[in-house]
Design an enzyme around this catalytic site. Structure first.
Site, PDB file in Angstrom:
ATOM      1  N   LEU A   1      43.980  40.887  47.500  1.00 38.47           N
ATOM      2  CA  LEU A   1      43.134  40.176  46.463  1.00 38.47           C
ATOM      3  C   LEU A   1      42.259  41.024  45.498  1.00 38.47           C
ATOM      4  CD1 LEU A   1      41.366  38.701  49.744  1.00 38.47           C
ATOM      5  CD2 LEU A   1      42.881  37.609  48.003  1.00 38.47           C
ATOM      6  N   GLU A   2      42.352  40.986  44.359  1.00 42.86           N
ATOM      7  CA  GLU A   2      41.724  41.740  43.187  1.00 42.86           C
ATOM      8  C   GLU A   2      40.723  40.528  42.636  1.00 42.86           C
ATOM      9  OE1 GLU A   2      41.887  43.239  38.636  1.00 42.86           O
ATOM     10  OE2 GLU A   2      43.596  43.118  39.736  1.00 42.86           O
ATOM     11  N   LEU A   3      39.327  40.784  43.032  1.00 45.65           N
ATOM     12  CA  LEU A   3      38.399  39.917  42.870  1.00 45.65           C
ATOM     13  C   LEU A   3      37.367  40.380  41.750  1.00 45.65           C
ATOM     14  CD1 LEU A   3      37.951  39.111  46.533  1.00 45.65           C
ATOM     15  CD2 LEU A   3      39.581  38.118  44.987  1.00 45.65           C
TER      16      LEU A   3
END
Length: 463
Positions: free
Chosen positions: A230-232
């Site tokens: 997850l790159e948020l």
């Protein structure tokens, strides 16, 4: 009935692309093909996988002019900068290709009498990549290339704002000779994307996007015991110390805040400046921003394009207006940017001072052309403010004292720490975040780990 997806261009509000969404049968067919193709792809020698990925990069470089036009019209980046994304794609992909020999090599353990032992890196299987619109090729390539190099197959679901990017990636790998089914794309609704994640055929999910969407991805994958990268979001800070080179700091930080109209997860959204150089820095920053040319991104003189959609621009307008009502001072006269109009995605850049962390613009991700600048009296105050955030993707300090800068960097809660630069991904370094900026890692040798699984071999040799 065929369901359709429309891409509205922020350039002029026209429908730029229309595509049918995949049917249930097409989704199941893609999953089945990906699963079967992966088995044979995993047996292909790494050198051949590397060669195919290299040829795909060659294809992108040969077609960068046309691709740059498509980026401009799909998401609004000025045409003068759009081709630069292909240069970034090539840099990252070629580094990962070069890194893959060592990253995927078996680990051989020291001799033990009567035994041989080693650990291999096995592909996880089918990787679902869910990519965003703001850097549509760079974000996607971070996962696609290492996944393919490791022997996985990939199904890409790209943003509805940038569907042509998925299609161009397919064209590149087809031209490079990638076997059928190893790389596919699907245009999907949110509901169908959720079902894709929940499919037993998918073994890993690589997602880049907002925090709420990341939470949804995590929930969809819950109980499946698969990897989820997850790159948020980000609300990345910069600190300008009293010993900084102010010209360099101002040029670098302002570019990091306003490039791509501020629509970068690792863009600078908060600036802290030591009191002794604060006024000088603000003057330099304001002078730089006043030179921007807000205009249609398809015009060559434009240096600041529209936001991706009117709703995004209105969100940033709301943050700015609320901060001013709470006492912030705006330094840019919006009237000097006549194309900036309410009800459109075109928004003038803005620098705010007299801000504090009670204001949304200093703690809520803006993703637009605005930055707040706060005065601080010490390194300790600056570090405390930098850490006062739900996010932790990157952080920057500008100083001539590298040793002290590193010491401060060790105290900052962030995935990547910069000194005297910002807003850049070095493919040799791990790209990761802390807190609500996400979980997992791409790029560098470490980026292959999530896309493989270790398999241990423990062999007793008999006399």
């Amino acid at each position: 009935m065929t369901r359709m997806q429309q891409t509205i261009s922020p350039v002029d509000g026209s429908v730029y692309v229309t595509r049918p969404l995949a049917s249930d049968a097409e989704i199941q067919q893609a999953l089945s093909l990906a699963k079967s193709a992966q088995k044979s792809w995993a047996s292909v020698a790494l050198a051949e996988r590397q060669a195919i990925c290299s040829k795909a990069v060659d294809w992108f470089e040969a077609n960068k002019a046309e691709i740059g036009q498509e980026i401009c019209w799909q998401m609004g980046r000025p045409i003068r900068y759009a081709q630069g994304e292909i240069a970034g794609l090539a840099e990252r992909a070629r580094h990962m290709i070069a890194e893959s020999d060592a990253a995927l090599a078996a680990i051989t353990l020291p001799d033990k009498k009567g035994f041989s032992r080693f650990i291999t890196r096995e592909p996880v299987g089918v990787v679902a990549v869910i990519a965003p619109w703001n850097y549509p090729y760079l974000t996607a390539i971070n996962s696609i290339v290492p996944a393919l190099l490791a022997g996985n197959s990939v199904i890409l679901k790209h943003s509805a704002q940038t569907p042509l990017c998925a299609e161009r990636l397919k064209s590149a790998f087809d031209a490079a000779g990638l076997p059928e089914g190893v790389f596919q794309y699907l245009h999907l609704s949110h509901e169908d994307t959720t079902q894709l994640i929940q499919s037993d055929a998918v073994n890993h999910v690589a997602f880049t996007g907002s925090v709420p969407a990341g939470a949804h991805v995590e929930q969809a994958a819950a109980g499946r015991f698969i990897g989820v990268g997850l790159e948020l979001g980000g609300k990345d800070p910069a600190y300008v110390r009293e010993d900084a080179d102010l010209d360099h700091a101002a040029d670098t930080v302002i570019d990091g805040a306003f490039f791509n109209s501020g629509q970068s997860c690792c863009g600078i959204e908060r600036i802290y400046v030591h009191a002794s150089v604060y006024d000088t820095f603000v003057d330099k920053a304001v002078a730089i921003v006043r030179q921007y040319q807000l205009g249609r991104p398809d015009e060559p003189d434009t240096t600041l394009g529209p936001l991706v959609r009117t709703r995004a621009a209105d969100f940033v307008r709301g943050q700015i207006e609320e901060a001013i009502a709470q006492g912030a001072v705006a330094h840019i006269d919006e009237k000097t940017f006549p194309l900036s109009q309410a009800g459109t995605p075109y928004l003038a850049p803005q620098i705010l001072t007299h801000v504090d962390h009670s204001m949304r613009v200093m703690h809520e991700e803006s993703f637009g052309p605005v930055v707040g600048i706060m005065k601080v009296s010490s390194d300790e105050e600056a570090v405390a403010l930098m850490n006062d955030s739900d996010f932790g993707l990157t952080a920057s300090i500008f100083t001539r004292d590298i040793e002290q800068g590193i010491a401060l960097g060790k105290q900052v809660e962030t995935g990547t720490f910069f000194i005297n630069r910002c807003d850049y991904l070095d493919p040799a370094l791990a790209w990761t975040g802390v807190k609500q900026s996400g979980r997992g890692c791409t790029l560098s040798a470490l980026g292959f780990a999530a896309l493989t699984r270790p398999k241990s071999f423990h062999i007793q040799t008999l006399a």
